[in-house]
Write a protein that holds these residues in place. Structure first.
Motif, PDB file in Angstrom:
ATOM      1  N   GLY A  41      61.106  60.690  89.426  1.00 40.52           N
ATOM      2  CA  GLY A  41      61.428  62.044  90.076  1.00 40.52           C
ATOM      3  C   GLY A  41      62.585  61.491  91.456  1.00 40.52           C
ATOM      4  O   GLY A  41      62.730  62.224  92.220  1.00 40.52           O
ATOM      5  N   ALA A  80      65.643  66.841  85.015  1.00 36.07           N
ATOM      6  CA  ALA A  80      66.089  65.540  85.663  1.00 36.07           C
ATOM      7  C   ALA A  80      65.126  64.537  85.280  1.00 36.07           C
ATOM      8  O   ALA A  80      64.021  64.400  85.935  1.00 36.07           O
ATOM      9  CB  ALA A  80      65.956  66.149  87.230  1.00 36.07           C
ATOM     10  N   MET A  95      61.614  64.065  79.435  1.00 35.50           N
ATOM     11  CA  MET A  95      62.002  63.163  78.393  1.00 35.50           C
ATOM     12  C   MET A  95      61.415  63.771  76.950  1.00 35.50           C
ATOM     13  O   MET A  95      61.117  62.973  75.952  1.00 35.50           O
ATOM     14  CB  MET A  95      61.084  61.727  78.559  1.00 35.50           C
ATOM     15  CG  MET A  95      61.793  61.028  79.759  1.00 35.50           C
ATOM     16  SD  MET A  95      63.580  60.784  79.895  1.00 35.50           S
ATOM     17  CE  MET A  95      63.737  59.273  78.793  1.00 35.50           C
ATOM     18  N   ILE A 138      70.734  53.828  78.812  1.00 32.83           N
ATOM     19  CA  ILE A 138      71.171  52.591  79.745  1.00 32.83           C
ATOM     20  C   ILE A 138      70.982  51.411  79.031  1.00 32.83           C
ATOM     21  O   ILE A 138      71.920  50.414  78.835  1.00 32.83           O
ATOM     22  CB  ILE A 138      70.446  52.756  81.011  1.00 32.83           C
ATOM     23  CG1 ILE A 138      70.625  54.154  81.909  1.00 32.83           C
ATOM     24  CG2 ILE A 138      71.021  51.645  82.036  1.00 32.83           C
ATOM     25  CD1 ILE A 138      69.880  54.242  83.018  1.00 32.83           C
ATOM     26  N   HIS A 162      71.868  54.851  88.577  1.00 27.89           N
ATOM     27  CA  HIS A 162      70.866  55.680  89.472  1.00 27.89           C
ATOM     28  C   HIS A 162      71.586  56.194  90.642  1.00 27.89           C
ATOM     29  O   HIS A 162      71.608  57.399  90.857  1.00 27.89           O
ATOM     30  CB  HIS A 162      69.584  55.111  89.862  1.00 27.89           C
ATOM     31  CG  HIS A 162      68.519  55.078  88.355  1.00 27.89           C
ATOM     32  ND1 HIS A 162      68.751  55.815  87.238  1.00 27.89           N
ATOM     33  CD2 HIS A 162      67.661  53.909  87.935  1.00 27.89           C
ATOM     34  CE1 HIS A 162      67.966  55.304  86.441  1.00 27.89           C
ATOM     35  NE2 HIS A 162      67.221  54.290  87.014  1.00 27.89           N
TER      36      HIS A 162
HETATM   37  C1  GRF Z   1      67.168  59.136  84.607  1.00 29.33           C
HETATM   38  O1  GRF Z   1      67.930  58.014  84.428  1.00 29.33           O
HETATM   39  C2  GRF Z   1      67.803  60.219  84.053  1.00 29.33           C
HETATM   40  O2  GRF Z   1      69.044  60.253  83.406  1.00 29.33           O
HETATM   41  C3  GRF Z   1      66.815  59.871  82.523  1.00 29.33           C
HETATM   42  O3  GRF Z   1      65.569  59.560  83.089  1.00 29.33           O
HETATM   43  C4  GRF Z   1      65.843  58.966  84.323  1.00 29.33           C
HETATM   44  C5  GRF Z   1      65.058  59.840  85.278  1.00 29.33           C
HETATM   45  O4  GRF Z   1      65.016  59.153  86.448  1.00 29.33           O
HETATM   46  N1  GRF Z   1      66.910  60.948  81.910  1.00 29.33           N
HETATM   47  P1  GRF Z   1      64.059  60.006  87.758  1.00 29.33           P
HETATM   48  O5  GRF Z   1      62.787  60.182  86.931  1.00 29.33           O
HETATM   49  O6  GRF Z   1      64.817  60.962  87.946  1.00 29.33           O
HETATM   50  O7  GRF Z   1      63.931  58.935  88.667  1.00 29.33           O
END
Ligand code: GRF
Length: 195
Positions: A11, A90, A93, A125, A178
């Motif tokens: 997050g 955000a 998955m 990535i 990030h």
């Molecule tokens: C990010 O790299 C986003 O692009 C990918 O999962 C990660 C989420 O990171 N889909 P976070 O949970 O917002 O830290």
């Protein structure tokens, strides 16, 4: 403007949205956070910001012999109950159903760590890094795009190239990506809500 955010993990992008809505750099309020994982640290971030949260775990649905369709239907109903002006994926998955996407089409955006039309799907990535190791690329990027049924294919809203440097470890690249994500997700939400 009413923003709903969907997460599955750490997050850190949600945190960027929390910070920028608080500072009014984003003209909106995060009214609810939905997580696909009960263990997502992003839930702690939402609670610390007094944002209501819900968990919808696909595993729980399957344990109850419910279908993925049930999951998507319930998620659609719960998200639409929030009367969102914008739904932000955000770090969400799970692939969303076509009916979910069509219900929020035009106000459903996703953050994805690659350039438009480059690497699609999960582990983007890592896949960029592997191609860097085999000499196939020295660049990747980040995009925020509108969500359409084809995964990671919708019209880009904002995107930015990210260089992979000669001595980069995977962790170096992830950190650089990030940082760009945290900037781009908030700029894109502010842009969409101001258009
Ligand atoms: C990010 O790299 C986003 O692009 C990918 O999962 C990660 C989420 O990171 N889909 P976070 O949970 O917002 O830290």
């Amino acid at each position: 403007k009413r923003i709903v955010v969907l997460i599955s993990g750490n997050g850190s992008n949600l945190q960027s949205l929390i910070d920028k809505t608080k500072s009014h750099e984003i003209p909106g309020t995060i009214v609810h956070v939905f997580s696909s994982k009960s263990t997502a640290y992003g839930l702690e971030r939402a609670k610390a910001a007094s944002i209501p949260t819900s968990v919808l775990s696909l595993k729980t649905y399957k344990d109850k012999h419910l279908t993925r369709e049930d999951f998507n239907k319930d998620l659609s109903a719960l998200v639409s109950d929030q009367k969102p002006d914008l739904v932000v994926l955000a770090g969400w998955m799970l692939i969303l159903s076509e009916s979910f996407v069509n219900q929020f089409r035009g106000k459903l955006i996703n953050l994805h760590p690659s350039m438009p039309g480059d690497i699609e799907g999960a582990n983007a990535i890592e896949r960029a890094y592997q191609e860097f190791l085999s000499g196939k690329r020295t660049k990747t990027g980040v995009m925020v795009h509108y969500v359409i049924p084809e995964v990671d294919k919708g019209e880009p809203i904002l995107f930015e190239k990210v260089d992979i440097l000669p001595n980069d470890s995977l962790n170096d690249l992830e950190t650089r990506i990030h940082t760009v994500e945290h900037k781009l997700i908030s700029l894109a939400v502010a842009k969409v809500l101001s258009d």
